[in-house]
Scaffold this active site. Structure first.
Site, PDB file in Angstrom:
ATOM      1  N   HIS A 146       0.841  -1.190   0.000  1.00 14.65           N
ATOM      2  CA  HIS A 146       0.000   0.000   0.000  1.00 14.65           C
ATOM      3  C   HIS A 146       0.881   1.247   0.000  1.00 14.65           C
ATOM      4  O   HIS A 146       1.880   1.300   0.710  1.00 14.65           O
ATOM      5  CB  HIS A 146      -0.888  -0.004   1.255  1.00 14.65           C
TER       6      HIS A 146
ATOM      7  N   ASP B 226     -15.318   4.344   7.441  1.00 10.09           N
ATOM      8  CA  ASP B 226     -14.190   5.161   6.977  1.00 10.09           C
ATOM      9  C   ASP B 226     -14.634   6.054   5.825  1.00 10.09           C
ATOM     10  O   ASP B 226     -14.247   7.224   5.753  1.00 10.09           O
ATOM     11  CB  ASP B 226     -13.015   4.269   6.555  1.00 10.09           C
TER      12      ASP B 226
ATOM     13  N   ARG C 270     -13.991  14.400   7.209  1.00 12.60           N
ATOM     14  CA  ARG C 270     -12.658  14.935   7.547  1.00 12.60           C
ATOM     15  C   ARG C 270     -12.162  15.869   6.455  1.00 12.60           C
ATOM     16  O   ARG C 270     -11.534  16.892   6.729  1.00 12.60           O
ATOM     17  CB  ARG C 270     -11.662  13.776   7.727  1.00 12.60           C
TER      18      ARG C 270
ATOM     19  N   SER D 255      -7.810   4.837   9.543  1.00 14.44           N
ATOM     20  CA  SER D 255      -8.450   4.838   8.219  1.00 14.44           C
ATOM     21  C   SER D 255      -7.711   3.871   7.281  1.00 14.44           C
ATOM     22  O   SER D 255      -8.327   3.018   6.635  1.00 14.44           O
ATOM     23  CB  SER D 255      -8.421   6.267   7.669  1.00 14.44           C
TER      24      SER D 255
ATOM     25  N   LYS E 193      -9.023  -0.346   6.288  1.00 18.16           N
ATOM     26  CA  LYS E 193      -9.244  -0.782   4.895  1.00 18.16           C
ATOM     27  C   LYS E 193      -8.310  -1.936   4.529  1.00 18.16           C
ATOM     28  O   LYS E 193      -8.695  -2.878   3.856  1.00 18.16           O
ATOM     29  CB  LYS E 193      -9.047   0.386   3.927  1.00 18.16           C
TER      30      LYS E 193
HETATM   31  N1  URA Z   1      -5.362   7.633   3.163  1.00 20.64           N
HETATM   32  C1  URA Z   1      -6.389   7.035   3.787  1.00 20.64           C
HETATM   33  O1  URA Z   1      -6.863   5.993   3.348  1.00 20.64           O
HETATM   34  N2  URA Z   1      -6.888   7.613   4.902  1.00 20.64           N
HETATM   35  C2  URA Z   1      -6.396   8.744   5.415  1.00 20.64           C
HETATM   36  O2  URA Z   1      -6.877   9.198   6.421  1.00 20.64           O
HETATM   37  C3  URA Z   1      -5.330   9.372   4.760  1.00 20.64           C
HETATM   38  C4  URA Z   1      -4.821   8.784   3.636  1.00 20.64           C
END
Ligand code: URA
Length: 436
Positions: free
Chosen positions: A94, A173, A180, A195, A199
């Site tokens: 990632h 999220d 946010r 966050s 995921k």
């Molecule tokens: N990428 C994400 O998936 N979440 C965040 O809060 C910031 C970057």
């Protein structure tokens, strides 16, 4: 909103009130899991309004969270939707996002060629950073959505699949991130860590390598913030039984030379054929060797050799061809616009600094990215840099070729992204630290 708790988190008969939770957090007091669950799921279910959730998010941003709170928040968001279980071990790579970051398009087929199973779910770009799915969609016909069954079959057949997010992963999220974004609460380590990790944990990978970008084109601009984020994400991964390694890497200049969707796929192909830019090659070798280590326990020195050899032999390119064919794409059909303009240096010197955020913004304005979710991407536009930090430049030499289409190019804006020095400048470090 009030509820009487009747679950594993709280004592029967406890009363909960979102105002008390906001008050508690704004006084810097640790929230328990029941309170976090109450706030997050209440927001997801529409029982807690935007303004109260915004207040809580701001309190979290200002007061921070303990590791326990971050782990609890991640768990609540992870279980707010589907949690995918793959029928095999898959390693995820990632990236926290940067400019010119085409690493997944190189690494996924390369690692599959080395026997690592890759079932990778990627995102689209928003703002100045690009998204792997947008890049892949510059390959005519390439299908980025499929069922879980087909994903598993494809990985069984050829070892790799690159798809957009499937199922209803982490709806908490999704909803909280959108809030946010408009309440200045993106920039918070507990919120970012939970966050990203919710995921990752929901998408089925058994082990995770995170490329945590640091610099003027990244979410994290300082090494100290990035280290703290890495520490927390590694801890969340470990506690969830999914070993996680974070690699802190440079994003003070675009990765490679190409920025823009089709241009980045073409640079990825060149890299898989052994002709990639030095920084992209180095990053792929570093991340790839960690993926081999995680998957097969291969000692790092040996793993580096395997990845280097695969790059030299072009085995990752053959796997990319197989992958693209399987997902109905046509590599030969990739097109970039034929309208180009050169941005020429107006002085002699060495490149000292590149405003990477600005380069990303200019690419977005050309049509390579989107500002809102509904903007349509033009895959054929972007930029190719000819000079990076430390390179010598002569007055009148081309710094960048801009590929444009229907949106205007302001050449002086591109030139303004470069700062020069009369003295020699050393090349920046690519890998700052590996945290496991
Ligand atoms: N990428 C994400 O998936 N979440 C965040 O809060 C910031 C970057």
């Amino acid at each position: 909103m009030w509820v009487v708790l009747d679950n594993v988190f709280g004592k029967k008969g406890d009363k909960m009130d979102i105002l008390e939770i906001i008050e508690k957090k704004s006084n810097g007091i640790e929230l328990n899991k029941a309170e976090i669950d109450f706030a997050v799921m209440g927001y997801v279910n529409g029982e807690i309004p935007d303004y109260q959730m915004s207040a809580l998010l701001m309190a979290i941003k200002l007061k921070g969270m303990t590791d326990k709170e971050i782990i609890d928040l991640t768990d609540v968001m992870l279980h707010s939707g589907d949690v995918i279980e793959l029928g095999f071990d898959s390693i995820d790579k990632h990236s926290t996002g940067g400019v010119g970051d085409k690493t997944t398009i190189v690494l996924a087929p390369l690692m599959a060629a080395l026997g690592v199973k890759i079932a990778k779910m990627s995102g689209r770009g928003l703002g100045h950073t690009g998204g792997t799915i947008d890049k892949l969609e510059s390959i005519p016909g390439f299908q980025t959505s499929m069922t879980l069954e087909n994903l598993e079959k494809q990985v069984d057949d050829i070892g790799v699949a690159l798809v957009s997010q499937m199922g209803n992963l982490c709806p908490a999220d999704k909803k909280i991130y959108a809030l946010r974004d408009v309440t200045s609460t993106v920039d918070s380590i507990p919120l970012i860590a939970s966050s990203i990790m919710s995921k990752k944990l929901a998408s089925g990978a058994s082990k995770i390598v995170i490329d945590l970008k640091v610099g003027n084109g990244a979410l994290m601009t300082t090494l100290s913030e990035a280290k703290e984020l890495a520490r927390v994400m590694v801890k969340i991964g470990q506690l969830s039984g999914k070993e996680t390694i974070c690699v802190l890497t440079n994003m003070d200049e675009p990765l490679g030379y190409a920025v823009g969707n089709a241009l980045e796929v073409l640079e990825s192909i060149a890299t898989l054929k052994g002709n990639g830019p030095d920084d992209l090659n180095d990053l792929v070798i570093n991340l790839g060797s960690l993926m081999l280590y995680l998957d097969k326990g291969t000692p790092i020195e040996e793993a580096i050799e395997y990845v280097e050899n695969a790059l030299k032999m072009g085995s990752g390119y053959e796997k990319l061809e197989e992958l693209v064919k399987y997902q109905n794409g046509d590599l030969a059909g990739i097109k970039v616009t034929d309208k180009t303009v050169e941005v020429l240096s107006d002085k002699d010197g060495y490149i000292k600094h590149i405003d990477t955020l600005k380069i990303g913004e200019i690419a977005r304005k050309l049509g390579a990215g989107r500002l809102t979710k509904n903007d349509v991407i033009n895959p054929a536009v972007g930029m190719v840099l000819h000079k990076k930090i430390g390179d010598k430049v002569l007055n009148g030499e081309s710094l960048v070729t801009v590929y444009y289409d229907d949106k205007p190019v302001i050449v002086s804006d591109v030139l303004d992204a470069f700062t020069f020095s009369e003295n020699e400048v050393s090349k920046p470090e690519l890998i700052y630290e590996i945290i496991k």
